[in-house]
Design an enzyme around this catalytic site. Structure first.
Site, PDB file in Angstrom:
ATOM      1  N   GLU A 104      26.890  65.796  20.068  1.00 48.28           N
ATOM      2  CA  GLU A 104      27.961  65.294  18.826  1.00 48.28           C
ATOM      3  C   GLU A 104      28.316  66.740  18.030  1.00 48.28           C
ATOM      4  O   GLU A 104      29.262  66.364  17.418  1.00 48.28           O
ATOM      5  CB  GLU A 104      27.021  64.110  18.088  1.00 48.28           C
ATOM      6  N   ASP A 114      21.089  66.432  19.995  1.00 45.31           N
ATOM      7  CA  ASP A 114      21.356  67.657  19.776  1.00 45.31           C
ATOM      8  C   ASP A 114      21.729  68.427  18.232  1.00 45.31           C
ATOM      9  O   ASP A 114      21.937  67.716  17.010  1.00 45.31           O
ATOM     10  CB  ASP A 114      22.763  68.382  20.382  1.00 45.31           C
TER      11      ASP A 114
HETATM   12  C1  LIG Z   1      32.584  66.327  14.387  1.00 42.36           C
HETATM   13  C2  LIG Z   1      31.529  66.841  13.994  1.00 42.36           C
HETATM   14  C3  LIG Z   1      31.316  67.984  14.909  1.00 42.36           C
HETATM   15  C4  LIG Z   1      30.529  65.885  13.477  1.00 42.36           C
HETATM   16  C5  LIG Z   1      29.658  65.744  12.212  1.00 42.36           C
HETATM   17  N1  LIG Z   1      28.230  64.774  12.996  1.00 42.36           N
HETATM   18  C6  LIG Z   1      28.205  64.200  12.190  1.00 42.36           C
HETATM   19  O1  LIG Z   1      27.208  64.739  11.196  1.00 42.36           O
HETATM   20  C7  LIG Z   1      26.920  62.861  11.987  1.00 42.36           C
HETATM   21  N2  LIG Z   1      25.466  63.159  11.328  1.00 42.36           N
HETATM   22  C8  LIG Z   1      30.384  66.214  11.441  1.00 42.36           C
HETATM   23  O2  LIG Z   1      30.134  67.311  11.222  1.00 42.36           O
HETATM   24  O3  LIG Z   1      30.244  65.268  10.791  1.00 42.36           O
END
Ligand SMILES: CC(C)C[C@H](NC(=O)CN)C(=O)O
Length: 455
Positions: A148, A84
């Site tokens: 994710e 995603d």
């Molecule tokens: C919990 C967040 C939405 C996850 C997101 N993860 C990443 O960007 C990993 N590449 C984040 O904003 O950290």
């Protein structure tokens, strides 16, 4: 141009809006088909349901659990990734269509190119290259999800459920969903956690003309701005009482780890276009990113935000902010303190409007043990491919499932990034360089080999 990456980037698998999860499923099916073509056994595992902040319960997209033929004499590596993406629109300021992978001067631009479709495909390419020689050195399992970017809903329960089945024979878990800190390849031993908040203020029954009602009603937007303005001071310090109390103190051993990072403050200022950071030294900037909490305000839903002017008093507005967390902070404790803070500030406004605070993500921070043997294999693999020692880094962003993998399965978890420090994850013009994509694929292949030598 990599045709597979182009096809994957073309799928608008933005998980932020649940009404578009059909595209996320399309992307998961596409990834599942690719793995099946490679001879993998694929299960699209049911991830259950999820309750949205509105109260509505929705069905979650499935999670890919896959494995290739197993040789009991070899170690088993489980690779985690996600397909995603964050939202992206041309109007945000992209130079090229975010969903049409475009190569410019050795860089492949597109949403998801680096976070995380490129690295997931790089893992598959590394497996395929060994399949061609029929001598893959480790057994491979894959867990690929489609949520994710919103907090991995459903995955926590699924891992608990499959701990004694899918994960039982796994020796190592590896994740490549983060960036190098500099131009030197890195091994990542920590990520921050995150709690994401929706603060809703609801006032009149409908949007009102500010010329008629301005001055005679308490405006939801003014309440919201007062609440959001109470969260941070101008030095970036979080103003919610007690939120940072549990942060693990810095030890001398940990401080020394920062000395060897070749992070260049001036270059970083240029990359992001700021005159100065809130901290003065490289070490302080890195610590602010990796080992201290931070609070960011992301947006306001319901507020007028189109070009031009509209003289409206919005009836309902929802502010969105998140707090990145570090060991030993605990998301439920942070969420309780934030709610108490917002209720307390709201009570001082004496407002007739309604306040509702919802926490949508509660992801724990993760830190690995650097003595773990996976890090030896990772270090050797970086040396094999790049001829240099890796930097040992932490990451300011969050992989919601990392700590759960470690806690629930008891297996060793490592992060092996292949993305560049200037790849622009979540930003305009996200890219992966051809160099990082190809050398990163070689790194994964070398890592399989080095891991097999540990067993
Ligand atoms: C919990 C967040 C939405 C996850 C997101 N993860 C990443 O960007 C990993 N590449 C984040 O904003 O950290």
């Amino acid at each position: 141009m990599n045709v597979r990456l182009k096809e994957w980037v073309a799928i608008k698998s933005d998980s932020g809006d649940h009404t578009k999860w059909g595209e996320v499923e399309t992307m998961l099916n596409m990834a599942a088909e690719r793995i099946k073509k490679m001879g993998g056994k694929v299960e699209l595992a049911d991830a259950g349901t999820h309750q949205l902040p509105s109260g509505e319960t929705v069905l979650l997209p499935p999670v890919i659990l896959a494995e290739f033929a197993k040789d009991p004499k070899k170690a088993t590596l489980c690779i985690y990734g996600h397909v995603d993406v964050q939202p992206a629109k041309m109007e945000d300021g992209w130079a090229t269509d975010p969903f049409n992978l475009t190569e410019i001067k050795g860089n492949l631009y597109g949403r998801g190119a680096t976070d995380n479709k490129g690295p997931v495909l790089a893992w598959l390419h590394a497996v395929e290259s060994y399949q061609a020689t029929k001598k893959i050195p480790v057994n491979i399992k894959l867990i690929i999800e489609g949520l994710e970017e919103v907090g991995s809903y459903g995955l926590f329960k699924l891992i608990k459920k499959r701990r004694d089945s899918f994960f039982a024979d796994v020796d190592f878990i590896v994740i490549s969903d983060n960036v190098w800190a500099t131009t030197t390849p890195a091994l990542t031993y920590g990520t921050r956690g995150s709690s994401y908040f929706f603060v809703e203020i609801e006032g009149p029954k409908l949007d009102l003309h500010s010329g008629v009602y301005g001055g005679s009603i308490q405006e939801p937007m003014a309440d919201l701005i007062a609440l959001l303005g109470s969260l941070l001071d101008h030095t970036g310090k979080i103003q919610v009482v007690g939120v940072s109390d549990d942060v693990t103190p810095l030890t001398e051993d940990e401080r020394k780890l920062y000395d060897n990072i070749s992070f260049d403050l001036e270059e970083m200022k240029n990359v992001v276009g700021v005159k100065h950071f809130l901290q003065d030294t490289k070490e302080e900037v890195l610590m602010a990113r990796w080992r201290y909490p931070s609070l960011s305000i992301h947006g306001v839903e319901g507020a007028f935000s189109d070009p031009g002017s509209k003289t409206i008093i919005p009836r309902k507005v929802t502010g969105k902010f998140s707090i990145r967390q570090v060991p030993n902070m605990d998301p439920p404790d942070v969420e309780r303190k934030v709610k108490e803070h917002l209720e307390q500030v709201f009570s001082t406004l004496n407002s007739p409007n309604r306040l509702k605070v919802t926490a949508t993500v509660g992801a724990k921070p993760w830190v690995a043990n650097l003595q773990d043997s996976q890090y030896v294999a990772g270090q050797k693999a970086v040396k094999d491919v790049f001829g240099v020692e890796p930097e040992f880094i932490r990451e300011g962003s969050t992989i919601p499932i990392a700590q759960t993998f470690q806690e629930e399965t008891g297996k060793s978890v490592m992060m092996l990034p292949i993305s560049g420090h200037d790849d622009g994850e979540h930003s305009q013009n996200e890219k992966i360089s051809r160099y990082n994509y190809i050398e990163g694929t070689k790194l994964f292949a070398a890592y399989f080999y080095e891991l097999s030598l540990l067993h």
